[in-house]
Write a protein that holds these residues in place. Sequence first.
Motif, PDB file in Angstrom:
ATOM      1  N   VAL A  31     -22.837   8.589  32.176  1.00  0.00           N
ATOM      2  CA  VAL A  31     -22.726   9.400  30.953  1.00  0.00           C
ATOM      3  C   VAL A  31     -21.519   8.986  30.113  1.00  0.00           C
ATOM      4  O   VAL A  31     -21.446   9.309  28.926  1.00  0.00           O
ATOM      5  CB  VAL A  31     -22.630  10.900  31.300  1.00  0.00           C
ATOM      6  CG1 VAL A  31     -23.903  11.370  31.995  1.00  0.00           C
ATOM      7  CG2 VAL A  31     -21.412  11.181  32.190  1.00  0.00           C
ATOM      8  N   LEU A  32     -20.553   8.276  30.721  1.00  0.00           N
ATOM      9  CA  LEU A  32     -19.356   7.858  29.985  1.00  0.00           C
ATOM     10  C   LEU A  32     -19.660   6.601  29.187  1.00  0.00           C
ATOM     11  O   LEU A  32     -20.140   5.607  29.726  1.00  0.00           O
ATOM     12  CB  LEU A  32     -18.203   7.590  30.956  1.00  0.00           C
ATOM     13  CG  LEU A  32     -17.537   8.800  31.608  1.00  0.00           C
ATOM     14  CD1 LEU A  32     -16.510   8.350  32.632  1.00  0.00           C
ATOM     15  CD2 LEU A  32     -16.874   9.683  30.565  1.00  0.00           C
ATOM     16  N   GLN A  33     -19.361   6.645  27.894  1.00  0.00           N
ATOM     17  CA  GLN A  33     -19.600   5.519  27.004  1.00  0.00           C
ATOM     18  C   GLN A  33     -18.324   5.199  26.219  1.00  0.00           C
ATOM     19  O   GLN A  33     -17.543   6.102  25.895  1.00  0.00           O
ATOM     20  CB  GLN A  33     -20.735   5.835  26.025  1.00  0.00           C
ATOM     21  CG  GLN A  33     -22.075   6.085  26.689  1.00  0.00           C
ATOM     22  CD  GLN A  33     -22.590   4.864  27.424  1.00  0.00           C
ATOM     23  OE1 GLN A  33     -22.382   3.729  26.999  1.00  0.00           O
ATOM     24  NE2 GLN A  33     -23.278   5.096  28.546  1.00  0.00           N
ATOM     25  N   PRO A  34     -18.092   3.920  25.894  1.00  0.00           N
ATOM     26  CA  PRO A  34     -16.889   3.566  25.117  1.00  0.00           C
ATOM     27  C   PRO A  34     -16.994   4.039  23.679  1.00  0.00           C
ATOM     28  O   PRO A  34     -18.000   3.804  22.999  1.00  0.00           O
ATOM     29  CB  PRO A  34     -16.873   2.032  25.203  1.00  0.00           C
ATOM     30  CG  PRO A  34     -18.294   1.644  25.423  1.00  0.00           C
ATOM     31  CD  PRO A  34     -18.907   2.740  26.241  1.00  0.00           C
TER      32      PRO A  34
ATOM     33  N   SER B 179     -13.357   7.581  25.166  1.00  0.00           N
ATOM     34  CA  SER B 179     -14.735   7.625  25.648  1.00  0.00           C
ATOM     35  C   SER B 179     -15.421   8.869  25.111  1.00  0.00           C
ATOM     36  O   SER B 179     -14.781   9.788  24.590  1.00  0.00           O
ATOM     37  CB  SER B 179     -14.771   7.635  27.179  1.00  0.00           C
ATOM     38  OG  SER B 179     -14.182   8.831  27.681  1.00  0.00           O
ATOM     39  N   CYS B 180     -16.730   8.862  25.231  1.00  0.00           N
ATOM     40  CA  CYS B 180     -17.523  10.039  24.906  1.00  0.00           C
ATOM     41  C   CYS B 180     -18.601  10.176  25.974  1.00  0.00           C
ATOM     42  O   CYS B 180     -18.862   9.238  26.739  1.00  0.00           O
ATOM     43  CB  CYS B 180     -18.134   9.932  23.511  1.00  0.00           C
ATOM     44  SG  CYS B 180     -19.256   8.522  23.310  1.00  0.00           S
TER      45      CYS B 180
ATOM     46  N   HIS C 197     -17.111  19.075  23.261  1.00  0.00           N
ATOM     47  CA  HIS C 197     -16.202  18.542  22.252  1.00  0.00           C
ATOM     48  C   HIS C 197     -16.092  17.020  22.321  1.00  0.00           C
ATOM     49  O   HIS C 197     -15.617  16.391  21.384  1.00  0.00           O
ATOM     50  CB  HIS C 197     -14.812  19.171  22.432  1.00  0.00           C
ATOM     51  CG  HIS C 197     -14.112  18.718  23.684  1.00  0.00           C
ATOM     52  ND1 HIS C 197     -14.438  19.213  24.937  1.00  0.00           N
ATOM     53  CD2 HIS C 197     -13.118  17.801  23.879  1.00  0.00           C
ATOM     54  CE1 HIS C 197     -13.667  18.636  25.849  1.00  0.00           C
ATOM     55  NE2 HIS C 197     -12.869  17.774  25.247  1.00  0.00           N
ATOM     56  N   ASN C 198     -16.559  16.411  23.420  1.00  0.00           N
ATOM     57  CA  ASN C 198     -16.426  14.960  23.578  1.00  0.00           C
ATOM     58  C   ASN C 198     -17.791  14.283  23.649  1.00  0.00           C
ATOM     59  O   ASN C 198     -17.953  13.254  24.289  1.00  0.00           O
ATOM     60  CB  ASN C 198     -15.626  14.647  24.845  1.00  0.00           C
ATOM     61  CG  ASN C 198     -15.022  13.253  24.812  1.00  0.00           C
ATOM     62  OD1 ASN C 198     -14.783  12.689  23.753  1.00  0.00           O
ATOM     63  ND2 ASN C 198     -14.807  12.678  25.988  1.00  0.00           N
ATOM     64  N   THR C 199     -18.768  14.862  22.962  1.00  0.00           N
ATOM     65  CA  THR C 199     -20.112  14.304  22.979  1.00  0.00           C
ATOM     66  C   THR C 199     -20.192  13.079  22.079  1.00  0.00           C
ATOM     67  O   THR C 199     -19.578  13.040  21.007  1.00  0.00           O
ATOM     68  CB  THR C 199     -21.132  15.355  22.523  1.00  0.00           C
ATOM     69  OG1 THR C 199     -20.982  16.521  23.334  1.00  0.00           O
ATOM     70  CG2 THR C 199     -22.555  14.829  22.651  1.00  0.00           C
ATOM     71  N   CYS C 200     -20.959  12.073  22.509  1.00  0.00           N
ATOM     72  CA  CYS C 200     -21.131  10.866  21.699  1.00  0.00           C
ATOM     73  C   CYS C 200     -21.920  11.187  20.434  1.00  0.00           C
ATOM     74  O   CYS C 200     -22.777  12.080  20.427  1.00  0.00           O
ATOM     75  CB  CYS C 200     -21.868   9.793  22.502  1.00  0.00           C
ATOM     76  SG  CYS C 200     -20.960   9.172  23.931  1.00  0.00           S
ATOM     77  N   PRO C 201     -21.667  10.475  19.365  1.00  0.00           N
ATOM     78  CA  PRO C 201     -22.447  10.688  18.136  1.00  0.00           C
ATOM     79  C   PRO C 201     -23.918  10.354  18.342  1.00  0.00           C
ATOM     80  O   PRO C 201     -24.286   9.585  19.241  1.00  0.00           O
ATOM     81  CB  PRO C 201     -21.784   9.748  17.129  1.00  0.00           C
ATOM     82  CG  PRO C 201     -20.917   8.844  17.892  1.00  0.00           C
ATOM     83  CD  PRO C 201     -20.607   9.487  19.196  1.00  0.00           C
TER      84      PRO C 201
END
Length: 645
Positions: free
Chosen positions: A72-75, A574-575, A583-587
Amino acid sequence: MMFRSKIKWVALGGLVLSFLSLLVHMFVANTSVELVQYSVMTRFIEDLNIDVAGKQGVRSQKLWKKVKPLEVLQPYANPRSHYPVPVDPSNGFIYAKIFGEFEKIRSSICDLVAISRLLNATLVIPEIQGSTNSKGISSEFKSFSYLYNEEQFISALKNDVIIVKNLPSNLKEARKRKEFRTFKPKKSASPDYYIRELLPELKKAKVIGLVLMDGGCLQPILSSKLVEYQRLRCRVAFHALHFRPEILALAHLMVKRLRASGQPYLAYHPGLIRDSLAYKGCAELFQDVHTELIQYRRAQLIKQKTVHDELTVDSFIRKLNGSCPLMPEEVGLLLRAMGYPPTIRIYLAGSETFGGQRVMIPLRAMYTNLVDRSNLCNKHELNKLLGNEAPLPSNSFNPPPIKTAKKLKEEWDQAGPRPRPLPPPPDRPIYQHEKEGWYGWVAEKDSEPDPSPIDLRDKAHRLLWDALDYLVSVEADAFFPGFNNDGSGWPDFSSLVMGHRLYEMASARTFRPDRKFLANLFNSTEDHLYFPKRSWTLAVRKHLNDSLGEEGLKRQFIQSKPISFLSHPIPECSCTISKTSSHNTCPKWMEESLAKSRLQESGTLNENEQPDDDGIDEEQMDSEDESKTNNLSPLEEDVEMDPDD
């Protein structure tokens, strides 16, 4: 007569055949020198776990598969709040000299860009002293361009900092006259220090200089209001600092050779560096001259007040505390316990392996496909990175000239009145092999000699070798560090690789071992290292598997991040891809592109590939592994080697 003539012809024929055979053997011996080097590049011993269809078994797949909880972690290092473009004119120029090894240079550049943004300054491309101070370096690549691509560095950061290649001509002349003030900030200097001490001088003189020696010049952990500066560090390290094209091309070629025939590989960095070993007092883990060299360096660090401890300490107690590295033999035993077969491909990273090839003998005995850059590349490919270098005098020792008979007669005639004792016999000649080598001074001197020009150039070459190893380690299917978080307070190579892998592909298999836990495990089975009990093997597997996920990340956050932000750049850079909003969701655009790429990957999977069955009983596979190892033929069994053989 007829019989004798036939014997002569037979003898002559035998001589001709012997001569031809000798020529053939000489030709084969001459060409095999080149073939040996290329044999590792083009052919590895086939993996014993590959079945007839050419696919890996379930156990082998599980040894290389990604860590699902971290997928789930992405740069994502883009700015997420108000972030204005730098304005011109700025408050002035900042130029910098950077000292140190590869990892210190990389960390210092990232901090330097963040400081330039903080002070609204124009950054002059920093000078890497490791190449600038070296004589004979090719004029094609000098200073910053010796390692990195200047154009990429400037263009990638155009929205962050104004960067120029040189000072204006009038300011350059003033710098030569030393009209500008130079600062030497500490490694963990706070942002307030720069605003309070450097900003007034920058606005006044329009130019200031920095000297960076400790692998950084800004606090690793900043307050939440400065989170955009942390993301700027990530953009510098992972997007702007591209190596020059020659380094990138050779590194990609090395990765291609390692993955020949579709096989994965593991990168291993021993971390056996003299400074780190001296700092933690690990001299007794080595033998002979290497122990003396570590102790000498430790005495220097104590004199410089870098180490506040006694000179002589018990290295084995330090090792039980986790302060000393995992030795290559121990890493081999850990990989065996994990189930990695003896034919996997292991890349040995690091331009310096203190102790030389001797300490690698046990690991090489367990894993025959242990290779480094010298095995994967020929001399021509490596020399292309260096460019056209000027010749330098060698470090070979020149013995004192032997006195001629004429000189001896002159001394005899000039001597005092007779009778007198006969002159002493001539000294034994000092042979070249007795004085060569970087360690030759230990037996005769109490102080280490100053590095020669060729030593300085070799040190610059090690920056290039570290750059190659860095790229190959980041791209590896698995990475195992031997001595990360060494406690010295300096950035280390393994931690930077682990941070880069965590940023780009968090789910890749990156081991984060707890050396203290493993040292006690090894101590508990000291008499049966090569044939441990099953409970010991299961304990190793559980610990190393846990280190791949959340438990290892927590340990890295506590131990690495306070020393170097780049060793643990999450969550700032990361997101997360999650169905629930946070609050840290990827776009959305990133989630859509990732979904498309995953569909493409699943569509290109081979139909014959075995599915990843997570429901298979781990105990069952362990028992199968144990039965396989018990049925190994004598040639396939791992035999402990005597390092002195």
